[in-house]
Design a protein around this motif. Structure first.
Motif, mmCIF file in Angstrom:
data_model
loop_
_atom_site.group_PDB
_atom_site.id
_atom_site.type_symbol
_atom_site.label_atom_id
_atom_site.label_comp_id
_atom_site.label_asym_id
_atom_site.label_seq_id
_atom_site.Cartn_x
_atom_site.Cartn_y
_atom_site.Cartn_z
ATOM 1 N N LEU A 161 0.846 -1.200 0.000
ATOM 2 C CA LEU A 161 0.000 0.000 0.000
ATOM 3 C C LEU A 161 0.883 1.252 0.000
ATOM 4 O O LEU A 161 1.829 1.348 0.773
ATOM 5 N N GLY A 162 0.553 2.187 -0.848
ATOM 6 C CA GLY A 162 1.309 3.426 -0.902
ATOM 7 C C GLY A 162 0.869 4.391 0.184
ATOM 8 O O GLY A 162 -0.168 4.184 0.833
ATOM 9 N N ALA A 163 1.664 5.470 0.372
ATOM 10 C CA ALA A 163 1.369 6.456 1.413
ATOM 11 C C ALA A 163 -0.020 7.069 1.204
ATOM 12 O O ALA A 163 -0.756 7.314 2.171
ATOM 13 N N GLU A 164 -0.375 7.272 -0.073
ATOM 14 C CA GLU A 164 -1.684 7.898 -0.359
ATOM 15 C C GLU A 164 -2.835 6.979 0.070
ATOM 16 O O GLU A 164 -3.804 7.428 0.692
ATOM 17 N N GLN A 165 -2.694 5.676 -0.239
ATOM 18 C CA GLN A 165 -3.745 4.720 0.150
ATOM 19 C C GLN A 165 -3.871 4.653 1.675
ATOM 20 O O GLN A 165 -4.977 4.640 2.215
ATOM 21 N N LEU A 166 -2.705 4.645 2.350
ATOM 22 C CA LEU A 166 -2.730 4.560 3.812
ATOM 23 C C LEU A 166 -3.375 5.810 4.416
ATOM 24 O O LEU A 166 -4.154 5.721 5.374
ATOM 25 N N SER A 167 -3.077 6.977 3.832
ATOM 26 C CA SER A 167 -3.666 8.191 4.407
ATOM 27 C C SER A 167 -5.163 8.251 4.099
ATOM 28 O O SER A 167 -5.944 8.749 4.913
ATOM 29 N N THR A 168 -5.605 7.692 2.957
ATOM 30 C CA THR A 168 -7.047 7.625 2.684
ATOM 31 C C THR A 168 -7.748 6.725 3.704
ATOM 32 O O THR A 168 -8.792 7.073 4.259
ATOM 33 N N THR A 194 -11.109 6.430 8.796
ATOM 34 C CA THR A 194 -11.242 5.674 10.053
ATOM 35 C C THR A 194 -11.644 6.629 11.173
ATOM 36 O O THR A 194 -10.892 7.573 11.474
ATOM 37 N N PRO A 195 -12.821 6.426 11.783
ATOM 38 C CA PRO A 195 -13.283 7.353 12.815
ATOM 39 C C PRO A 195 -12.272 7.602 13.932
ATOM 40 O O PRO A 195 -12.174 8.720 14.432
ATOM 41 N N THR A 196 -11.527 6.591 14.337
ATOM 42 C CA THR A 196 -10.559 6.816 15.419
ATOM 43 C C THR A 196 -9.325 7.572 14.937
ATOM 44 O O THR A 196 -8.483 7.961 15.742
ATOM 45 N N GLY A 197 -9.184 7.750 13.622
ATOM 46 C CA GLY A 197 -8.102 8.554 13.075
ATOM 47 C C GLY A 197 -6.752 7.875 13.070
ATOM 48 O O GLY A 197 -5.729 8.520 12.846
ATOM 49 N N ARG A 198 -6.717 6.578 13.322
ATOM 50 C CA ARG A 198 -5.419 5.885 13.273
ATOM 51 C C ARG A 198 -5.608 4.455 12.784
ATOM 52 O O ARG A 198 -6.661 3.828 13.028
ATOM 53 N N LEU A 199 -4.586 3.972 12.123
ATOM 54 C CA LEU A 199 -4.635 2.600 11.619
ATOM 55 C C LEU A 199 -4.532 1.615 12.781
ATOM 56 O O LEU A 199 -4.027 1.948 13.856
ATOM 57 N N ASN A 218 -17.951 -16.956 26.129
ATOM 58 C CA ASN A 218 -19.150 -17.540 25.509
ATOM 59 C C ASN A 218 -19.424 -16.931 24.131
ATOM 60 O O ASN A 218 -20.544 -17.005 23.629
ATOM 61 N N ILE A 219 -18.410 -16.307 23.539
ATOM 62 C CA ILE A 219 -18.546 -15.794 22.163
ATOM 63 C C ILE A 219 -18.301 -16.964 21.212
ATOM 64 O O ILE A 219 -17.310 -17.678 21.342
ATOM 65 N N ASN A 220 -19.222 -17.180 20.277
ATOM 66 C CA ASN A 220 -19.113 -18.326 19.374
ATOM 67 C C ASN A 220 -19.766 -17.999 18.039
ATOM 68 O O ASN A 220 -20.875 -17.471 18.011
ATOM 69 N N GLY A 221 -19.068 -18.289 16.955
ATOM 70 C CA GLY A 221 -19.634 -18.090 15.620
ATOM 71 C C GLY A 221 -19.700 -16.630 15.193
ATOM 72 O O GLY A 221 -20.505 -16.268 14.333
ATOM 73 N N GLN A 222 -18.819 -15.792 15.752
ATOM 74 C CA GLN A 222 -18.892 -14.347 15.491
ATOM 75 C C GLN A 222 -17.653 -13.837 14.736
ATOM 76 O O GLN A 222 -16.581 -14.404 14.835
ATOM 77 N N VAL A 223 -17.860 -12.747 14.029
ATOM 78 C CA VAL A 223 -16.731 -12.005 13.442
ATOM 79 C C VAL A 223 -16.539 -10.744 14.287
ATOM 80 O O VAL A 223 -17.458 -9.935 14.406
ATOM 81 N N ILE A 224 -15.368 -10.607 14.896
ATOM 82 C CA ILE A 224 -15.073 -9.409 15.680
ATOM 83 C C ILE A 224 -14.143 -8.528 14.845
ATOM 84 O O ILE A 224 -13.022 -8.925 14.515
ATOM 85 N N THR A 225 -14.633 -7.358 14.491
ATOM 86 C CA THR A 225 -13.878 -6.465 13.612
ATOM 87 C C THR A 225 -13.045 -5.490 14.442
ATOM 88 O O THR A 225 -13.565 -4.873 15.376
ATOM 89 N N VAL A 226 -11.763 -5.392 14.101
ATOM 90 C CA VAL A 226 -10.847 -4.484 14.814
ATOM 91 C C VAL A 226 -10.271 -3.530 13.771
ATOM 92 O O VAL A 226 -9.276 -3.830 13.111
ATOM 93 N N ASP A 227 -10.935 -2.393 13.586
ATOM 94 C CA ASP A 227 -10.501 -1.504 12.500
ATOM 95 C C ASP A 227 -10.735 -0.030 12.801
ATOM 96 O O ASP A 227 -10.781 0.788 11.862
ATOM 97 N N GLY A 228 -10.871 0.312 14.069
ATOM 98 C CA GLY A 228 -11.095 1.716 14.412
ATOM 99 C C GLY A 228 -12.403 2.268 13.873
ATOM 100 O O GLY A 228 -12.593 3.484 13.828
ATOM 101 N N GLY A 229 -13.272 1.371 13.447
ATOM 102 C CA GLY A 229 -14.570 1.806 12.915
ATOM 103 C C GLY A 229 -14.528 2.163 11.432
ATOM 104 O O GLY A 229 -15.511 2.674 10.883
ATOM 105 N N GLY A 230 -13.421 1.859 10.771
ATOM 106 C CA GLY A 230 -13.285 2.213 9.355
ATOM 107 C C GLY A 230 -14.324 1.577 8.453
ATOM 108 O O GLY A 230 -14.650 2.114 7.398
#
Ligand SMILES: NC(=O)c1ccc[n+]([C@@H]2O[C@H](COP(=O)([O-])OP(=O)(O)OC[C@H]3O[C@@H](n4cnc5c(N)ncnc54)[C@H](OP(=O)(O)O)[C@@H]3O)[C@@H](O)[C@H]2O)c1
Length: 248
Positions: free
Chosen positions: A198-205, A210-215, A234-246
């Motif tokens: 990923l280039g600098a431009e893609q990363l800054s986009t 990203t609502p939290t403002g950081r990768l 007791n979490i089972n069968g779930q997708v937990i997303t870790v992306d700052g809300g992006g």
């Protein structure tokens, strides 16, 4: 009150692709949680070799191409002989993509699907057959991606494999009837060898969107995987997303 006991904390964890990046951090997290750890990649890096040398009783590492099913089976056998039965699996190994679908060769599409999807399903099958015969209970974490939930140009086959794993994870959680807790952790983009294309431009986009403002950083992801391995969630069968809300 139910008298069904909780799934015990992981005591012996297999991490695929534990040689660098997130996988290496997950090896360290599993070890810090008190588990024994088996980890492989095609190349054992000096960092992974050092962890094994520092923890000779608790860590077993090997050089294995996960598309070689026979080598994967042999690694599991050797790991158990050294560490005891495995009761948790972190499916972290994967290859990336950085090419438009129309410019990606049929061979490359096949490689991405074979590594990220087929081999991961075969490793999961081998692990479950082993663990069902031994402890009968355990935990599986699939490291997938926000690419399975939102469209990103240049990542068509990669996204297909991650979406396939999320779907397989849910079906498997049903099949296992709660004897194995099976979940996905879906990170947003974080700095690693895989994302170095990923280039600098893609990363800054991505950062701007990203609502939290950081990768995301591996340190944001390891506590979530650690919790799925060790805690009574007791979490089972779930997708937990870790992306700052992006991806919201
Ligand atoms: N980086 C990101 O932005 C990002 C975002 C979302 C999700 N993810 C996911 O997070 C996980 C870790 O990614 P990362 O960024 O840490 O990637 P990475 O630095 O490229 O590490 C990938 C790991 O997988 C191993 N691997 C690849 N092909 C293999 C094969 N055929 N057999 C055995 N091991 C193999 C690599 O070792 P060898 O090459 O030596 O085999 C390495 O240990 C992956 O599942 C990835 O899809 C990454």
């Amino acid at each position: 009150m139910s008298d069904t006991p909780a799934i015990p904390a992981a005591s012996c964890v297999l991490v695929s692709g534990g040689s660098r990046g997130l996988g290496l951090a997950l090896v360290e997290r599993a070890l810090a949680g008190g588990a024994k750890v088996a980890a492989f990649a095609r190349t054992v890096t000096p960092e992974l070799a050092k962890i094994a040398a520092d923890h000779p009783e608790d860590v077993f590492v090997g050089s294995v191409d996960m598309t070689d099913n026979t080598a994967v089976g042999a690694f599991i056998k050797e790991a158990c002989a050294k560490l005891g039965p495995l009761d948790a699996l972190v499916n972290n190994a994967a290859v990336g993509q950085d090419s438009l679908h129309v410019h990606t060769s049929p061979e490359r599409i096949g490689q991405i699907i074979e590594t990220n999807l087929t081999s991961t399903l075969l490793l999961t099958r081998a692990f479950l057959r082993h663990a069902m015969a031994k402890s009968g209970k355990g935990r599986v974490v699939m490291v997938t991606s926000v690419c399975a939930q939102r469209g990103y140009a240049g990542l068509v086959s990669y996204s297909a494999t991650k979406g396939g794993l999320d779907a397989a994870m849910r079906a498997l959680a049903r099949e296992m009837h709660g004897r194995f807790l099976i979940n996905s952790v879906a990170p947003g983009f974080f700095a690693s060898e895989m994302s170095s294309v990923l280039g600098a431009e893609q990363l800054s986009t991505i950062t701007r969107r990203t609502p939290t403002g950081r990768l995301v950083e591996p340190d944001n992801i390891t506590p979530i995987v650690g919790s799925l391995l060790f805690d009574d969630t007791n979490i089972n069968g779930q997708v937990i997303t870790v992306d700052g809300g992006g991806s919201i």
